[in-house]
Design a protein around this motif. Structure first.
Motif, PDB file in Angstrom:
ATOM      1  N   TYR A  74     -24.235  -8.259 -40.975  1.00 28.99           N
ATOM      2  CA  TYR A  74     -23.292  -9.104 -41.701  1.00 28.99           C
ATOM      3  C   TYR A  74     -21.845  -8.687 -41.579  1.00 28.99           C
ATOM      4  O   TYR A  74     -20.951  -9.495 -41.827  1.00 28.99           O
ATOM      5  N   GLU A  75     -21.572  -7.435 -41.170  1.00 25.69           N
ATOM      6  CA  GLU A  75     -20.164  -7.056 -40.988  1.00 25.69           C
ATOM      7  C   GLU A  75     -19.607  -7.664 -39.720  1.00 25.69           C
ATOM      8  O   GLU A  75     -18.404  -7.861 -39.594  1.00 25.69           O
ATOM      9  N   ILE A  76     -20.474  -7.854 -38.721  1.00 26.50           N
ATOM     10  CA  ILE A  76     -19.974  -8.292 -37.416  1.00 26.50           C
ATOM     11  C   ILE A  76     -20.439  -9.715 -37.103  1.00 26.50           C
ATOM     12  O   ILE A  76     -20.212 -10.221 -36.008  1.00 26.50           O
ATOM     13  N   GLY A  77     -21.105 -10.344 -38.094  1.00 26.30           N
ATOM     14  CA  GLY A  77     -21.474 -11.756 -37.946  1.00 26.30           C
ATOM     15  C   GLY A  77     -22.480 -12.021 -36.841  1.00 26.30           C
ATOM     16  O   GLY A  77     -22.433 -13.083 -36.203  1.00 26.30           O
ATOM     17  N   GLU A  78     -23.386 -11.087 -36.579  1.00 22.44           N
ATOM     18  CA  GLU A  78     -24.392 -11.322 -35.535  1.00 22.44           C
ATOM     19  C   GLU A  78     -25.787 -11.402 -36.142  1.00 22.44           C
ATOM     20  O   GLU A  78     -26.046 -10.821 -37.196  1.00 22.44           O
ATOM     21  N   TRP A  79     -26.658 -12.137 -35.443  1.00 22.24           N
ATOM     22  CA  TRP A  79     -28.026 -12.355 -35.929  1.00 22.24           C
ATOM     23  C   TRP A  79     -29.033 -12.031 -34.836  1.00 22.24           C
ATOM     24  O   TRP A  79     -28.728 -12.144 -33.648  1.00 22.24           O
ATOM     25  N   GLU A  80     -30.241 -11.679 -35.275  1.00 25.65           N
ATOM     26  CA  GLU A  80     -31.368 -11.563 -34.342  1.00 25.65           C
ATOM     27  C   GLU A  80     -32.578 -12.230 -34.981  1.00 25.65           C
ATOM     28  O   GLU A  80     -32.775 -12.140 -36.195  1.00 25.65           O
ATOM     29  N   LEU A  81     -33.364 -12.870 -34.140  1.00 28.54           N
ATOM     30  CA  LEU A  81     -34.629 -13.463 -34.593  1.00 28.54           C
ATOM     31  C   LEU A  81     -35.719 -13.024 -33.618  1.00 28.54           C
ATOM     32  O   LEU A  81     -35.557 -13.187 -32.404  1.00 28.54           O
ATOM     33  N   PHE A  82     -36.779 -12.421 -34.157  1.00 23.22           N
ATOM     34  CA  PHE A  82     -37.867 -11.967 -33.290  1.00 23.22           C
ATOM     35  C   PHE A  82     -39.164 -12.674 -33.651  1.00 23.22           C
ATOM     36  O   PHE A  82     -39.480 -12.847 -34.828  1.00 23.22           O
ATOM     37  N   ASP A  83     -39.890 -13.057 -32.613  1.00 19.27           N
ATOM     38  CA  ASP A  83     -41.242 -13.564 -32.761  1.00 19.27           C
ATOM     39  C   ASP A  83     -42.166 -12.387 -32.451  1.00 19.27           C
ATOM     40  O   ASP A  83     -42.397 -12.047 -31.288  1.00 19.27           O
ATOM     41  N   LEU A  84     -42.668 -11.747 -33.504  1.00 20.40           N
ATOM     42  CA  LEU A  84     -43.403 -10.489 -33.327  1.00 20.40           C
ATOM     43  C   LEU A  84     -44.741 -10.705 -32.612  1.00 20.40           C
ATOM     44  O   LEU A  84     -45.297  -9.774 -32.047  1.00 20.40           O
ATOM     45  N   HIS A  85     -45.214 -11.931 -32.667  1.00 17.90           N
ATOM     46  CA  HIS A  85     -46.463 -12.235 -31.968  1.00 17.90           C
ATOM     47  C   HIS A  85     -46.246 -12.210 -30.447  1.00 17.90           C
ATOM     48  O   HIS A  85     -47.018 -11.608 -29.706  1.00 17.90           O
ATOM     49  N   ASN A  86     -45.181 -12.841 -29.988  1.00 19.46           N
ATOM     50  CA  ASN A  86     -44.904 -12.906 -28.549  1.00 19.46           C
ATOM     51  C   ASN A  86     -44.100 -11.713 -28.039  1.00 19.46           C
ATOM     52  O   ASN A  86     -44.096 -11.441 -26.838  1.00 19.46           O
ATOM     53  N   ASP A  87     -43.415 -11.040 -28.933  1.00 15.74           N
ATOM     54  CA  ASP A  87     -42.480  -9.977 -28.521  1.00 15.74           C
ATOM     55  C   ASP A  87     -42.575  -8.816 -29.519  1.00 15.74           C
ATOM     56  O   ASP A  87     -41.644  -8.542 -30.263  1.00 15.74           O
ATOM     57  N   PRO A  88     -43.731  -8.137 -29.550  1.00 17.97           N
ATOM     58  CA  PRO A  88     -43.938  -7.102 -30.576  1.00 17.97           C
ATOM     59  C   PRO A  88     -42.952  -5.934 -30.470  1.00 17.97           C
ATOM     60  O   PRO A  88     -42.715  -5.244 -31.451  1.00 17.97           O
ATOM     61  N   GLU A  89     -42.365  -5.732 -29.298  1.00 16.68           N
ATOM     62  CA  GLU A  89     -41.418  -4.614 -29.152  1.00 16.68           C
ATOM     63  C   GLU A  89     -39.983  -5.028 -29.461  1.00 16.68           C
ATOM     64  O   GLU A  89     -39.063  -4.225 -29.343  1.00 16.68           O
ATOM     65  N   GLU A  90     -39.804  -6.294 -29.859  1.00 20.85           N
ATOM     66  CA  GLU A  90     -38.482  -6.779 -30.280  1.00 20.85           C
ATOM     67  C   GLU A  90     -37.411  -6.538 -29.220  1.00 20.85           C
ATOM     68  O   GLU A  90     -36.369  -5.955 -29.483  1.00 20.85           O
ATOM     69  N   LEU A  91     -37.690  -7.004 -28.013  1.00 27.07           N
ATOM     70  CA  LEU A  91     -36.751  -6.818 -26.915  1.00 27.07           C
ATOM     71  C   LEU A  91     -35.907  -8.070 -26.651  1.00 27.07           C
ATOM     72  O   LEU A  91     -34.856  -7.981 -26.028  1.00 27.07           O
ATOM     73  N   ASN A  92     -36.387  -9.224 -27.133  1.00 33.94           N
ATOM     74  CA  ASN A  92     -35.680 -10.477 -26.838  1.00 33.94           C
ATOM     75  C   ASN A  92     -35.500 -11.325 -28.083  1.00 33.94           C
ATOM     76  O   ASN A  92     -36.425 -12.008 -28.511  1.00 33.94           O
ATOM     77  N   SER A  93     -34.306 -11.293 -28.635  1.00 33.12           N
ATOM     78  CA  SER A  93     -34.019 -12.132 -29.784  1.00 33.12           C
ATOM     79  C   SER A  93     -34.050 -13.598 -29.353  1.00 33.12           C
ATOM     80  O   SER A  93     -33.503 -13.957 -28.305  1.00 33.12           O
ATOM     81  N   VAL A  94     -34.702 -14.430 -30.183  1.00 36.91           N
ATOM     82  CA  VAL A  94     -34.718 -15.871 -29.881  1.00 36.91           C
ATOM     83  C   VAL A  94     -33.809 -16.622 -30.852  1.00 36.91           C
ATOM     84  O   VAL A  94     -33.953 -17.825 -31.042  1.00 36.91           O
ATOM     85  N   TYR A  95     -32.862 -15.918 -31.450  1.00 35.07           N
ATOM     86  CA  TYR A  95     -31.907 -16.568 -32.356  1.00 35.07           C
ATOM     87  C   TYR A  95     -31.116 -17.611 -31.564  1.00 35.07           C
ATOM     88  O   TYR A  95     -30.583 -17.325 -30.490  1.00 35.07           O
TER      89      TYR A  95
END
Ligand code: CA
Length: 496
Positions: free
Chosen positions: A439-460
């Motif tokens: 929230y300080e830098i206004g960035e977001w991440e969205l992870f689909d843990l089913h398809n990307d359990p290692e959280e390497l690709n945000s789908v935000y």
């Protein structure tokens, strides 16, 4: 023979109007990641005594911390309230021990209460009939302890000494007329991962498997992931790597330390490594020391479990194993914690309770350290104050999942700028998705843990996830409202 004699002696306690409430032994490690525990399927090996607790109790697969850092997690556990309400949002604040905590409530209800080991909340422990705690972080070797009578010095290894004190209190400090709460809290396996004298050469002959994300390049995520200071490559120092001995060793300890490490260090100097080879070497050194400290925790847990068996206490004692948060074991190229990513968000949580918890059972519901106080109170038959924000795990322990159990957890990390430079963030995690807001830098991440359990690709921002995002944003808004999270960040930037 000893067991049956003690069992006979204990009979009068159980013949009151209601059965004696169970004793509670809360075993708490510092920075012990679930993926370093055999029962969680660790590829790093077994932890025989912790694994035994899982075989005899319930293992929680989705236990999550609300704020992945040491002192804040402890304050949440004591109060059952999120960091912004209990006042310990970072490692800098002093815990206001006039607050309502579960040990105080158990003490008032007739429990004998004790805490031995790491406390890490600056103020004096309150609500305890007996306390001996490490000052601040404490030391691995020859640790001092804070006690009501002042500082007490000890010679030896901290994990052994904490356990000695625990066994001594159980044997002769305890009032056998009362149920008890015992908080048995280790310093290990916290940085700088200094192994005990009996474990200095463990794992010398093995190669620890590497995580698949050891050489993560942080593409595919917000800028925060790349701009931290917690990599194995750049941010492990001579002390961490045991290229110099720990400071507190006495002469005898230094001699055995040198005998164990000097040949390994000479080999390292001769090899003159760089690049990926150097990262791999550091990873091995880091993980082996980390696991050595855990071997000592596990061995000492064996001593406690044996005592509980032999004394007959095991039957009416709930034994909990947990840690203040998870930890990066080379995952994403890191050590340390702080992030809402899985490895540091997840806490180990194993509960053994004879005749209540089905042996060898497990649970995948979303639970948090926010629920511990409420659980301990309900186990003891003590009313849970309305101000506590979590929910007792008792139904889950009995194998019953309430229809209205939570479908999402709230997380917030505040300590920036600070060591490791992890940006402030909050977020929501459901069984499948995770939304994070830096929230300080206004960035977001969205992870689909089913398809990307290692959280390497945000789908935000990905059109396929537009509906998911909308739902998560609404959940996040509702959770922030429900937990009374102020709009304005309650942690000011440090001056200077
Ligand atoms: Ca910790």
């Amino acid at each position: 023979m000893r067991t049956s004699l003690l069992a006979i002696l204990l009979i009068p306690l159980a013949t009151c109007d209601r059965p004696q409430p169970p004793n509670i032994v809360f075993i708490f490690a510092d920075d012990h990641a679930a993926h370093a525990i055999g029962a969680y399927g660790s590829r790093l090996g077994d932890t025989p005594n912790i694994d035994r607790l899982a075989r005899e109790g319930m293992l929680f697969r989705n236990a999550f911390v609300t704020n992945s850092i040491c002192a804040p997690s402890r304050a949440v556990i004591l109060t059952g309230k999120h960091s912004h309400l209990n006042g310990v949002m970072t490692n800098r604040e002093r815990f206001d021990s006039a607050q309502v905590t579960f040990p105080r409530l158990l003490q008032a209800a007739g429990y004998q209460t004790a805490i031995i080991g790491k406390w890490h909340l600056k103020s004096e422990p309150t609500g305890f009939d007996f306390w001996q705690v490490l000052p601040g972080q404490g030391t691995y070797y020859n640790p001092d302890f804070r006690t009501p009578a002042g500082i007490v010095e000890h010679t030896g290894y901290v994990t052994d000494i904490i356990t000695d004190k625990v066994l001594e209190w159980l044997e002769s400090g305890r009032d056998p007329e009362k149920p008890f709460l015992l908080m048995y809290q280790h310093k290990a396996p916290h940085r700088r991962w200094e192994p005990g004298p009996d474990q200095l050469t463990f794992f010398d002959d093995v190669t620890i498997p590497e995580p698949t994300t050891l050489f993560d390049d942080y593409s595919g995520r917000a800028s925060a992931a790349a701009n931290q200071e917690m990599t194995i490559a750049e941010h492990l120092y001579e002390d961490d790597l045991k290229l110099v001995p720990p400071r507190q060793l006495n002469e005898e300890q230094l001699a055995s330390w040198n005998a164990a490490y000097e040949p390994k260090n000479q080999e390292f100097r001769d090899a003159n490594l760089s690049g990926a080879d150097l990262v791999r070497w550091k990873y091995q050194r880091y993980l082996k020391d980390y696991l050595r400290t855990i071997t000592s925790i596990d061995d000492n847990l064996g001593r406690l479990l044996t005592y509980l068996d032999r004394s007959g206490l095991a039957e009416n004692t709930v034994v909990i194993y947990s840690s203040d948060q998870g930890f990066y074991l080379g995952d994403h190229g890191w050590y340390d914690k702080r992030w809402m990513y899985e490895e540091s968000l997840r806490m180990p949580l194993i509960v053994r309770w004879p005749r209540v918890v089905e042996p060898g059972s497990d649970n995948s519901d979303l639970v948090q350290n926010l629920d511990f106080a409420e659980t301990f109170l309900e186990i003891a038959g003590v009313a849970v104050p309305a101000e506590m924000q979590g929910r007792s795990l008792l139904p889950l322990l009995r194998g019953e999942v309430p229809d209205d159990w939570r479908d999402a957890i709230y997380y917030q990390y505040f300590e920036y700028p600070a060591v490791h430079m992890v940006r402030r963030h909050y977020g929501v995690r459901t069984m499948r998705y995770k939304l994070i807001h830096y929230y300080e830098i206004g960035e977001w991440e969205l992870f689909d843990l089913h398809n990307d359990p290692e959280e390497l690709n945000s789908v935000y921002g990905h059109p396929d996830y537009a509906d998911v995002l909308e739902e998560l944003e609404e959940m996040l808004r509702r959770l922030r409202e429900r937990y009374d999270v102020p709009e304005q960040d309650p942690v000011p930037y440090p001056e200077g």
